[in-house]
Enzyme design. Structure first.
Site, PDB file in Angstrom:
ATOM      1  N   HIS A 114       1.190   4.793  -2.513  1.00 56.60           N
ATOM      2  CA  HIS A 114       0.786   5.600  -3.676  1.00 56.60           C
ATOM      3  C   HIS A 114       2.051   6.258  -4.184  1.00 56.60           C
ATOM      4  CE1 HIS A 114      -3.538   5.374  -2.505  1.00 56.60           C
ATOM      5  NE2 HIS A 114      -2.995   5.202  -1.315  1.00 56.60           N
ATOM      6  N   HIS A 168       0.861  -1.192   0.000  1.00 55.28           N
ATOM      7  CA  HIS A 168       0.000   0.000   0.000  1.00 55.28           C
ATOM      8  C   HIS A 168       0.891   1.233   0.000  1.00 55.28           C
ATOM      9  CE1 HIS A 168      -3.760   2.120   1.947  1.00 55.28           C
ATOM     10  NE2 HIS A 168      -3.119   2.912   1.093  1.00 55.28           N
ATOM     11  N   HIS A 193      -9.570   0.920  -1.199  1.00 58.62           N
ATOM     12  CA  HIS A 193      -9.513   1.579   0.105  1.00 58.62           C
ATOM     13  C   HIS A 193     -10.920   1.513   0.710  1.00 58.62           C
ATOM     14  CE1 HIS A 193      -5.740   3.177  -1.296  1.00 58.62           C
ATOM     15  NE2 HIS A 193      -5.596   4.001  -0.286  1.00 58.62           N
ATOM     16  N   ASP A 222       1.750   4.047   2.760  1.00 58.22           N
ATOM     17  CA  ASP A 222       0.686   4.854   2.147  1.00 58.22           C
ATOM     18  C   ASP A 222       1.275   5.978   1.292  1.00 58.22           C
ATOM     19  OD1 ASP A 222      -1.939   5.363   1.520  1.00 58.22           O
ATOM     20  OD2 ASP A 222      -2.497   6.192   3.465  1.00 58.22           O
ATOM     21  N   ASP A 223       1.669   7.076   1.923  1.00 59.84           N
ATOM     22  CA  ASP A 223       2.239   8.232   1.213  1.00 59.84           C
ATOM     23  C   ASP A 223       3.471   8.685   1.999  1.00 59.84           C
ATOM     24  OD1 ASP A 223       0.050   8.884  -0.876  1.00 59.84           O
ATOM     25  OD2 ASP A 223      -1.044   8.599   0.995  1.00 59.84           O
ATOM     26  N   GLU A 261     -11.173   3.471   6.147  1.00 60.26           N
ATOM     27  CA  GLU A 261     -10.137   4.398   6.641  1.00 60.26           C
ATOM     28  C   GLU A 261     -10.895   5.519   7.343  1.00 60.26           C
ATOM     29  OE1 GLU A 261      -8.114   6.599   3.548  1.00 60.26           O
ATOM     30  OE2 GLU A 261      -6.498   7.265   4.876  1.00 60.26           O
TER      31      GLU A 261
HETATM   32  N1  HPA Z   1      -6.629   7.378   1.197  1.00 58.50           N
HETATM   33  C1  HPA Z   1      -7.310   7.663   0.082  1.00 58.50           C
HETATM   34  N2  HPA Z   1      -6.736   8.101  -1.012  1.00 58.50           N
HETATM   35  C2  HPA Z   1      -5.416   8.277  -1.024  1.00 58.50           C
HETATM   36  C3  HPA Z   1      -4.663   8.019   0.092  1.00 58.50           C
HETATM   37  C4  HPA Z   1      -5.303   7.542   1.267  1.00 58.50           C
HETATM   38  O1  HPA Z   1      -4.705   7.285   2.326  1.00 58.50           O
HETATM   39  N3  HPA Z   1      -3.386   8.305  -0.233  1.00 58.50           N
HETATM   40  C5  HPA Z   1      -3.377   8.704  -1.513  1.00 58.50           C
HETATM   41  N4  HPA Z   1      -4.609   8.700  -1.998  1.00 58.50           N
HETATM   42 ZN    ZN Z   2      -3.796   4.757   0.520  1.00 60.20          ZN
END
Ligand code: HPA
Ligand code: ZN
Length: 349
Positions: free
Chosen positions: A26, A24, A204, A285-286, A207
């Site tokens: 991006h 996971h 996703h 994630d990012d 969250e």
């Molecule tokens: N959630 C949803 N969209 C996203 C995320 C995330 O954590 N990171 C990059 N796009």
């Molecule tokens: Zn994500």
């Protein structure tokens, strides 16, 4: 394996060095502020922040949307194939340093095609970087194309159509962006088409959205993994279902703290999910926005939860390999490598 023979002093280094998969991430979220400014200057784009320090200072998020606004602004500096290549190489070089043997990279073509960037620049840049990283460092990768859920079903179908000439370059599809008000069922027909095309499916869910979004992602989209999924605890029946089905949750601890899903790392529910028998994994994630790479996520998580030890580290690494979309043969090779790694750590005692 006698995990109790591994000392708490050994653990931090084991977390860093153990072989793992990242499922996971991006790729646009790996773009560091320094590279954002460098690409902006090269491409003649003016950013709303004067320098790296002020951009970094703006990385104080209150929720998912407050992050997404900056994330899409940051991605606006990507124009050429080499921009996508450079961004991906930089991430993969860091992943290799983190002992990531395999990474499944999310990318958002709509973020780029909406600005007039040809989709082939995205595919070619990412793919070439994956090939070169494999040749240079041995790291394995898959690409997973995500649909932006705040955009329409029609836009997702157009994106899929535009991506089909590059079908051989991506393994699956996902669903990201603002979750609230954009439930999985909005993309039921898109995902049905993707499934028919033989693409692997993830989304996703849970969250910021409720547990029902996780159920609908499973029942309506037929996804094989849930990205995040931490709000599953709001339904006992769903938790039971995730334990018995072993559907993986790709959890991102630092992301959840930075986006205020949990107040503190001590309050994060990953340890509880793991001990309840859910198939959870640790991911970044990012990484450029949330405080670090997958190894930083492992380090911070274990620091905040002294109850997590070598057995849990091994389990999380094993889950990441088991939950990837590689062949069973390939999984077996990495699992053997993981077990050798822990056997050697036990032998040190
Ligand atoms: N959630 C949803 N969209 C996203 C995320 C995330 O954590 N990171 C990059 N796009
Ligand atoms: Zn994500």
């Amino acid at each position: 394996m006698d995990f109790s023979a591994i000392s708490t002093e050994q653990l931090p280094q084991l977390l860093l060095d153990m072989p793992k998969a990242e499922l996971h991430i991006h790729i646009e979220g790996s773009l560091q502020p320094e590279m954002i400014f460098q690409l902006a200057q090269k491409n003649g784009i003016t950013l709303s922040y004067p320098d790296v320090a002020s951009l970094r200072a703006a990385y104080a998020f209150t929720d998912l949307q407050s992050f997404l606004d900056l994330y899409y602004a940051g991605a606006s500096v990507l124009l050429t194939e080499s921009d996508f290549y450079d961004m991906t190489m930089a991430y993969l070089q860091g992943a290799v340093a983190d002992h990531v043997v395999h990474a499944e990279l999310f990318f958002d073509p709509q973020t780029h095609t909406e600005r007039g960037v040809p989709i082939e620049y995205v595919f070619n840049g990412l793919h070439r970087a994956c090939q070169d990283a494999k040749a240079r460092w041995g790291i394995s990768t898959h690409l997973i194309m995500c649909f932006l859920r705040h955009l329409s079903e029609e836009s997702a179908f157009e994106t899929l159509e535009a991506a089909l000439p590059h079908r051989h370059l991506f393994m699956g599809v996902g669903l990201d962006s603002g979750e609230r008000g954009n439930p999985p069922e909005k993309f039921a027909r898109v995902f049905a088409k993707c499934k028919a095309l033989g693409l692997r499916l993830v989304a996703h869910a849970g969250e910021e959205g409720p547990a029902s979004y996780i159920e609908n992602a499973l029942d309506i989209l037929h996804v094989e993994r849930i990205d995040h999924g931490v709000r599953c605890v709001e339904s006992d029946a769903l938790v039971q279902r995730l334990v018995s089905s072993q559907v993986p949750l790709t959890v991102c601890p630092l992301s959840n703290i930075k986006l205020c899903v949990f107040k503190t790392m001590q309050q994060h529910n990953l340890p509880a999910l793991l001990s309840a028998g859910l198939n959870v994994t640790v991911n970044s994630d990012d990484p450029a926005y949330f405080g670090g790479s997958v190894n930083v996520n492992f380090t911070e998580l274990f620091k905040a939860h002294p109850g997590l030890g070598a057995k849990e580290a091994w389990q999380l690494a094993k889950n990441s390999i088991d939950s990837s979309f590689v062949s069973q043969d390939q999984k077996n090779q990495w699992l053997a490598q993981l077990n050798d790694f822990f056997t050697a750590a036990v032998a040190v005692q």
